[in-house]
Design a protein around this motif. Structure first.
Motif, PDB file in Angstrom:
ATOM      1  N   PHE A  57      13.750  11.209   3.722  1.00 44.94           N
ATOM      2  CA  PHE A  57      13.302  10.822   2.382  1.00 44.94           C
ATOM      3  C   PHE A  57      12.287  11.834   1.861  1.00 44.94           C
ATOM      4  O   PHE A  57      11.976  12.809   2.530  1.00 44.94           O
ATOM      5  CB  PHE A  57      12.743   9.393   2.372  1.00 44.94           C
ATOM      6  N   ARG A  58      11.811  11.597   0.649  1.00 47.92           N
ATOM      7  CA  ARG A  58      10.860  12.504   0.018  1.00 47.92           C
ATOM      8  C   ARG A  58       9.637  11.722  -0.461  1.00 47.92           C
ATOM      9  O   ARG A  58       9.725  10.540  -0.764  1.00 47.92           O
ATOM     10  CB  ARG A  58      11.485  13.224  -1.188  1.00 47.92           C
ATOM     11  N   ASP A  59       8.502  12.404  -0.517  1.00 46.04           N
ATOM     12  CA  ASP A  59       7.295  11.877  -1.140  1.00 46.04           C
ATOM     13  C   ASP A  59       6.979  12.830  -2.282  1.00 46.04           C
ATOM     14  O   ASP A  59       6.538  13.957  -2.056  1.00 46.04           O
ATOM     15  CB  ASP A  59       6.151  11.821  -0.118  1.00 46.04           C
ATOM     16  N   THR A  60       7.232  12.395  -3.509  1.00 47.14           N
ATOM     17  CA  THR A  60       7.237  13.302  -4.655  1.00 47.14           C
ATOM     18  C   THR A  60       5.961  14.129  -4.762  1.00 47.14           C
ATOM     19  O   THR A  60       6.012  15.357  -4.874  1.00 47.14           O
ATOM     20  CB  THR A  60       7.452  12.508  -5.959  1.00 47.14           C
ATOM     21  N   GLN A  61       4.795  13.462  -4.719  1.00 47.83           N
ATOM     22  CA  GLN A  61       3.550  14.199  -4.914  1.00 47.83           C
ATOM     23  C   GLN A  61       3.261  15.153  -3.752  1.00 47.83           C
ATOM     24  O   GLN A  61       2.847  16.293  -3.964  1.00 47.83           O
ATOM     25  CB  GLN A  61       2.383  13.241  -5.117  1.00 47.83           C
ATOM     26  N   LEU A  62       3.498  14.697  -2.526  1.00 49.57           N
ATOM     27  CA  LEU A  62       3.271  15.579  -1.373  1.00 49.57           C
ATOM     28  C   LEU A  62       4.212  16.775  -1.405  1.00 49.57           C
ATOM     29  O   LEU A  62       3.814  17.898  -1.068  1.00 49.57           O
ATOM     30  CB  LEU A  62       3.453  14.815  -0.066  1.00 49.57           C
ATOM     31  N   HIS A  63       5.452  16.546  -1.810  1.00 51.68           N
ATOM     32  CA  HIS A  63       6.400  17.654  -1.905  1.00 51.68           C
ATOM     33  C   HIS A  63       5.984  18.649  -2.987  1.00 51.68           C
ATOM     34  O   HIS A  63       6.133  19.863  -2.804  1.00 51.68           O
ATOM     35  CB  HIS A  63       7.816  17.125  -2.157  1.00 51.68           C
ATOM     36  N   GLU A  78       0.849  -1.188   0.000  1.00 52.28           N
ATOM     37  CA  GLU A  78       0.000   0.000   0.000  1.00 52.28           C
ATOM     38  C   GLU A  78       0.884   1.236   0.000  1.00 52.28           C
ATOM     39  O   GLU A  78       2.039   1.179   0.427  1.00 52.28           O
ATOM     40  CB  GLU A  78      -0.931   0.012   1.226  1.00 52.28           C
ATOM     41  N   HIS A  79       0.355   2.331  -0.504  1.00 54.37           N
ATOM     42  CA  HIS A  79       1.128   3.565  -0.581  1.00 54.37           C
ATOM     43  C   HIS A  79       0.356   4.705   0.065  1.00 54.37           C
ATOM     44  O   HIS A  79      -0.865   4.651   0.210  1.00 54.37           O
ATOM     45  CB  HIS A  79       1.460   3.919  -2.041  1.00 54.37           C
ATOM     46  N   ARG A  80       1.096   5.732   0.471  1.00 56.24           N
ATOM     47  CA  ARG A  80       0.514   6.932   1.073  1.00 56.24           C
ATOM     48  C   ARG A  80      -0.099   7.779  -0.041  1.00 56.24           C
ATOM     49  O   ARG A  80       0.533   8.047  -1.059  1.00 56.24           O
ATOM     50  CB  ARG A  80       1.608   7.706   1.803  1.00 56.24           C
ATOM     51  N   GLY A 107      -1.447  -0.898  -3.487  1.00 58.69           N
ATOM     52  CA  GLY A 107      -0.359  -0.866  -4.451  1.00 58.69           C
ATOM     53  C   GLY A 107       0.856  -0.098  -3.957  1.00 58.69           C
ATOM     54  O   GLY A 107       0.753   0.860  -3.186  1.00 58.69           O
ATOM     55  N   GLY A 108       2.030  -0.548  -4.364  1.00 57.95           N
ATOM     56  CA  GLY A 108       3.263   0.176  -4.053  1.00 57.95           C
ATOM     57  C   GLY A 108       3.774  -0.094  -2.657  1.00 57.95           C
ATOM     58  O   GLY A 108       3.607  -1.183  -2.109  1.00 57.95           O
ATOM     59  N   ALA A 109       4.380   0.917  -2.077  1.00 56.70           N
ATOM     60  CA  ALA A 109       4.983   0.799  -0.747  1.00 56.70           C
ATOM     61  C   ALA A 109       4.926   2.159  -0.067  1.00 56.70           C
ATOM     62  O   ALA A 109       4.713   3.191  -0.716  1.00 56.70           O
ATOM     63  CB  ALA A 109       6.431   0.314  -0.850  1.00 56.70           C
ATOM     64  N   CYS A 110       5.127   2.160   1.239  1.00 57.48           N
ATOM     65  CA  CYS A 110       5.064   3.400   2.009  1.00 57.48           C
ATOM     66  C   CYS A 110       6.128   3.390   3.091  1.00 57.48           C
ATOM     67  O   CYS A 110       6.236   2.425   3.856  1.00 57.48           O
ATOM     68  CB  CYS A 110       3.680   3.548   2.649  1.00 57.48           C
ATOM     69  N   ARG A 111       6.896   4.455   3.156  1.00 58.16           N
ATOM     70  CA  ARG A 111       7.835   4.647   4.244  1.00 58.16           C
ATOM     71  C   ARG A 111       7.192   5.527   5.308  1.00 58.16           C
ATOM     72  O   ARG A 111       6.536   6.517   4.995  1.00 58.16           O
ATOM     73  CB  ARG A 111       9.126   5.296   3.747  1.00 58.16           C
ATOM     74  N   LEU A 119       1.786  20.433   5.279  1.00 52.38           N
ATOM     75  CA  LEU A 119       3.146  20.935   5.480  1.00 52.38           C
ATOM     76  C   LEU A 119       3.834  20.243   6.665  1.00 52.38           C
ATOM     77  O   LEU A 119       5.033  19.968   6.616  1.00 52.38           O
ATOM     78  CB  LEU A 119       3.121  22.450   5.682  1.00 52.38           C
ATOM     79  N   SER A 120       3.083  19.938   7.713  1.00 49.56           N
ATOM     80  CA  SER A 120       3.662  19.238   8.859  1.00 49.56           C
ATOM     81  C   SER A 120       4.052  17.806   8.489  1.00 49.56           C
ATOM     82  O   SER A 120       5.082  17.289   8.946  1.00 49.56           O
ATOM     83  CB  SER A 120       2.672  19.216  10.032  1.00 49.56           C
ATOM     84  N   THR A 121       3.244  17.168   7.652  1.00 47.90           N
ATOM     85  CA  THR A 121       3.567  15.807   7.216  1.00 47.90           C
ATOM     86  C   THR A 121       4.819  15.810   6.343  1.00 47.90           C
ATOM     87  O   THR A 121       5.699  14.945   6.500  1.00 47.90           O
ATOM     88  CB  THR A 121       2.382  15.187   6.460  1.00 47.90           C
ATOM     89  N   VAL A 122       4.928  16.769   5.437  1.00 50.45           N
ATOM     90  CA  VAL A 122       6.120  16.876   4.592  1.00 50.45           C
ATOM     91  C   VAL A 122       7.363  17.115   5.451  1.00 50.45           C
ATOM     92  O   VAL A 122       8.422  16.510   5.220  1.00 50.45           O
ATOM     93  CB  VAL A 122       5.938  17.986   3.544  1.00 50.45           C
TER      94      VAL A 122
END
Length: 202
Positions: A171-177, A42-44, A69-73, A160-163
């Motif tokens: 690490f980075r989360d492309t869409q959230l960033h 699962e992904h975020r 689907g995918g993965a989540c850190r 913004l707090s989650t980012v």
């Protein structure tokens, strides 16, 4: 079928909780340790319309869920066995105000020296729920986040707090960033427009 977190225990009886959104920066419960972790399968995603914490039914916000689907850190929190039931009760009161999530146990891999695998409590979005938003364009995410405000505050602050918590983990989360950059840009332009126009009316 979702597992019953009351009956799934680690060898020493402690409870693991997987945080991928606001739990990363505001867990709200006592824990013995926190460790960077990865969940596979699962992904975020910003895939949940918020009618409560960060929005209202009339003006919904947008919050995170684990979608298939995918993965989540994220972060795995280890809770002492004697606080297990109290912690689950707290999380249900916080996460399940509208029952948009399924409470499940998932295998997560700790990013520690031993690369341990543990079974952790996680909240996965219910795709059949009215609040499931699915995949939205960045423009639509921006619109919802900008309008969202609920009993836990502004939707913008949530993103913004989650980012910031993600960056703290290295690490980075492309869409959230991307969304965070758009929110900051919109905020700067709004501030500049107010400055140029002088004092607000009223």
């Amino acid at each position: 079928m979702a597992a019953n977190p009351q009956s799934s225990e680690t060898a020493d009886g402690d409870l693991w909780v997987f945080g991928y959104g606001s739990l990363m920066w505001k867990p709200g419960f006592a824990f013995l340790e926190q460790t960077p972790a990865r969940l596979i399968g699962e992904h975020r995603a910003l895939c949940v319309y918020s009618f409560d914490h960060r929005g209202t039914p009339e003006k919904p916000g947008l919050v995170l869920g684990l979608d298939r689907g995918g993965a989540c850190r994220g972060i795995a929190f280890r809770v002492a066995a004697h606080l297990r039931n109290d912690t689950i009760a707290y999380l249900r009161g916080r996460e399940q105000t509208t029952n948009v999530y399924r409470e499940v146990m998932r295998s997560v891999w700790l990013e520690n020296e031993a690369r341990d695998r543990v079974s952790a409590l996680a909240y996965v979005v219910d795709r059949g729920h009215v609040q499931y938003a699915g995949r939205l364009s960045l423009a639509e995410q921006l619109r919802l986040v900008q309008q969202g405000h609920g009993r836990s505050g502004d939707n913008r602050d949530y993103v913004l707090s989650t980012v910031a918590a993600i960056e703290k983990q290295g690490f980075r989360d492309t869409q959230l960033h991307q969304l965070a950059a758009m929110l900051r840009d919109a905020g700067t332009r709004h501030h500049d427009a107010r400055a140029a126009g002088g004092t607000e009316p009223g």
